[in-house]
Design an enzyme around this catalytic site. Structure first.
Site, mmCIF file in Angstrom:
data_model
loop_
_atom_site.group_PDB
_atom_site.id
_atom_site.type_symbol
_atom_site.label_atom_id
_atom_site.label_comp_id
_atom_site.label_asym_id
_atom_site.label_seq_id
_atom_site.Cartn_x
_atom_site.Cartn_y
_atom_site.Cartn_z
ATOM 1 N N GLY A 71 0.803 -1.213 0.000
ATOM 2 C CA GLY A 71 0.000 0.000 0.000
ATOM 3 C C GLY A 71 0.839 1.267 0.000
ATOM 4 N N THR A 72 1.913 1.262 0.777
ATOM 5 C CA THR A 72 2.744 2.467 0.875
ATOM 6 C C THR A 72 3.330 2.835 -0.489
ATOM 7 O OG1 THR A 72 3.266 1.941 3.161
ATOM 8 C CG2 THR A 72 4.792 3.418 2.035
ATOM 9 N N ASN A 149 -8.329 3.685 8.208
ATOM 10 C CA ASN A 149 -7.752 2.528 8.903
ATOM 11 C C ASN A 149 -8.013 2.558 10.409
ATOM 12 O OD1 ASN A 149 -5.932 4.720 8.046
ATOM 13 N ND2 ASN A 149 -4.513 3.835 9.532
ATOM 14 N N GLN A 177 -7.746 -0.415 3.020
ATOM 15 C CA GLN A 177 -8.606 -1.039 4.041
ATOM 16 C C GLN A 177 -9.890 -1.604 3.431
ATOM 17 O OE1 GLN A 177 -8.080 -1.595 7.301
ATOM 18 N NE2 GLN A 177 -6.065 -0.676 7.296
ATOM 19 N N SER A 197 -3.316 -3.400 -0.856
ATOM 20 C CA SER A 197 -2.219 -4.115 -0.211
ATOM 21 C C SER A 197 -2.676 -5.515 0.184
ATOM 22 C CB SER A 197 -1.788 -3.332 1.027
ATOM 23 O OG SER A 197 -0.780 -4.028 1.707
ATOM 24 N N ALA A 198 -1.905 -6.531 -0.221
ATOM 25 C CA ALA A 198 -2.336 -7.924 -0.051
ATOM 26 C C ALA A 198 -2.495 -8.343 1.406
ATOM 27 C CB ALA A 198 -1.333 -8.854 -0.746
ATOM 28 N N HIS A 199 -1.611 -7.841 2.298
ATOM 29 C CA HIS A 199 -1.647 -8.380 3.667
ATOM 30 C C HIS A 199 -2.865 -7.911 4.456
ATOM 31 C CE1 HIS A 199 -0.102 -4.945 6.239
ATOM 32 N NE2 HIS A 199 0.264 -4.507 5.060
ATOM 33 N N THR A 235 12.524 -7.249 -10.907
ATOM 34 C CA THR A 235 12.037 -8.625 -11.085
ATOM 35 C C THR A 235 10.820 -8.856 -10.188
ATOM 36 O OG1 THR A 235 14.271 -9.311 -11.600
ATOM 37 C CG2 THR A 235 12.742 -11.056 -10.933
ATOM 38 N N CYS A 323 2.016 6.736 24.032
ATOM 39 C CA CYS A 323 2.713 7.472 25.089
ATOM 40 C C CYS A 323 4.197 7.550 24.760
ATOM 41 C CB CYS A 323 2.614 6.722 26.413
ATOM 42 S SG CYS A 323 0.934 6.413 26.916
HETATM 43 N N1 PLP Z 1 -3.011 2.952 3.568
HETATM 44 C C1 PLP Z 1 -3.805 2.524 4.562
HETATM 45 C C2 PLP Z 1 -5.183 3.086 4.687
HETATM 46 C C3 PLP Z 1 -3.353 1.549 5.453
HETATM 47 O O1 PLP Z 1 -4.149 1.128 6.427
HETATM 48 C C4 PLP Z 1 -2.039 1.041 5.281
HETATM 49 C C5 PLP Z 1 -1.490 0.054 6.254
HETATM 50 O O2 PLP Z 1 -1.791 0.104 7.431
HETATM 51 C C6 PLP Z 1 -1.251 1.512 4.229
HETATM 52 C C7 PLP Z 1 -1.766 2.467 3.392
HETATM 53 C C8 PLP Z 1 0.130 0.985 3.990
HETATM 54 O O3 PLP Z 1 0.067 -0.306 3.450
HETATM 55 P P1 PLP Z 1 1.348 -1.294 3.495
HETATM 56 O O4 PLP Z 1 1.449 -1.789 4.885
HETATM 57 O O5 PLP Z 1 1.004 -2.389 2.533
HETATM 58 O O6 PLP Z 1 2.509 -0.511 3.035
#
Ligand code: PLP
Length: 381
Positions: A71-72, A149, A177, A197-199, A235, A323
């Site tokens: 996702g990032t 999220n 999400q 994002s797959a995970h 790759t 914290c």
């Molecule tokens: N965007 C959102 C809304 C997310 O919740 C997350 C992960 O928590 C990300 C982006 C980033 O995804 P990744 O962990 O696959 O880089």
């Protein structure tokens, strides 16, 4: 002690079928998909099939799916490479985005682009009417997340995307999400770019995709070999991509069943907490939201303390505050939606997954009761 995992918005368990589909590409089918010999044939075919499966799941064409590391990366690519393909101007986003979007916007901000953050309302939604009134003349991209999220709220993406299109401006949504959890059709939504994002949907970590509508002006994310149509060199992570496609297809096939199960679990959790008369607020639960994502703020409690106490009882959740040695920092989302101060610091996110059971939810509620906190007069609710 058996663990109760209730942090599915952070990550999910790898689906066993996804793992099984990945295994050959981690072992005997190790050929580089770009090569011409026969050992490359199965990996190459697997990539093609995965692209088609993923495209079908979101109503796209296979050539509009670009594999990434998650996702990032998808968010960074969508924001930086659409803006760099245009002259400087304004990017509109919301103040409750994930840091992958907010920090990407800040990075292009340093290159001379203006960043305009839409405010969030107390129910956790962003308002399309606000954007109608404030649409910048020099807008180059609008990027608003599909679902938050921290609190799970689903945003009015179709309306926002239409507004962008009416102004001739590209629209990106971070759907990390949402993909695999709620039905997504990129044509119906009218978005130009969508991150996933797959995970987050029982696929492996370190792999994701970016949907890029055909014809969208972008510069390549990574230069090098010709992979991903010359837009993202490197790759391919064949096993990861195959696992992602398998998990996504499976989640899409069971989506309705999962949603019904998760909504029941949510209701049960809230009912139990009310039975125990705990004094809490639920954030972002009034409108459309991701099934299972329950953000709760407990009066005069510390979210991080609650997280650690739950952890000692074998329960994994997240917090909306962290914290450090001197202060407790509220998350930007909890701050943006104006959770009352006496509740905000006691925020935790319970994000249930389809693997969770009624017994899990009862145990979470009972653990929260054990941790204590204020109770309300039953007549008040
Ligand atoms: N965007 C959102 C809304 C997310 O919740 C997350 C992960 O928590 C990300 C982006 C980033 O995804 P990744 O962990 O696959 O880089």
């Amino acid at each position: 002690m058996a663990k109760i995992y209730a942090d599915h918005a952070a990550t999910t368990q790898l689906d066993p079928e996804a793992l099984a589909a990945m295994m050959p590409f981690l072992t005997e089918e190790y050929g580089n998909a770009s090569q011409l010999y026969s050992l490359a044939r199965r990996p190459r075919k697997a990539l093609q099939e995965a692209r088609k499966i993923i495209a079908d799941c979101i109503g796209a064409e296979p050539e509009e799916i670009y594999f990434t590391s998650g996702g990032t990366e998808s968010d960074n690519w969508a924001i930086k490479e659409t803006l760099l393909a245009q002259r400087a101007g304004t990017i509109v986003t919301s103040c409750i985005e994930h840091h992958a979007v907010l920090h990407s916007c800040n990075a292009v901000g340093k290159l001379g682009y203006n960043v305009l953050q839409m405010p969030a309302q107390t129910d956790g939604s962003v308002d399309a009417d606000w954007l109608t009134k404030h649409f910048p003349e020099d807008c180059r991209l609008v990027s608003v997340m599909y679902a938050n999220n921290e609190i799970g709220t689903i945003q009015p993406i179709r309306d926002l995307a239409r507004l962008a299109r009416d102004h001739g401006v590209l629209f990106h949504t971070d759907a990390v999400q949402a993909v695999g959890h709620v039905p997504i059709d990129v044509g119906d939504l009218g978005v130009d770019l969508l991150s996933a994002s797959a995970h987050k949907f029982n696929g492996p970590k370190g792999v994701g995709f970016l949907y890029i509508r055909k014809g969208t002006a972008m510069t390549p994310y990574a230069d090098g070999g010709g992979q991903e149509n010359g837009m993202r060199a490197g790759t391919e992570n064949v096993a990861g991509i195959v696992g992602m496609a398998t998990a996504l297809r499976k989640n899409c096939e069971s989506m309705q069943e999962h949603e019904e199960h998760l909504m029941k679990l949510e209701e049960r959790l809230l009912a139990r907490l009310r039975e125990y008369q705990l004094d809490f607020l639920r954030n972002g639960g009034t409108g459309a939201h991701i099934p299972g994502n329950v953000s709760l703020s407990f009066r005069e409690m510390e979210g991080e303390m609650m997280l650690h106490r739950l952890d000692l009882m074998g329960i994994c959740v997240s917090t909306g505050s962290a914290c450090n040695s001197t202060t407790t920092e509220l998350s930007h989302v909890i701050r943006a939606i104006d959770v009352p101060k006496d509740y905000a610091y006691g925020t935790i996110r319970v994000s249930l997954g389809h693997e969770n059971t009624e017994a899990d939810v009862d145990a979470i509620a009972a653990a929260l009761k054990t941790i204590g906190g204020h109770t309300v007069d039953p007549g008040v609710r």
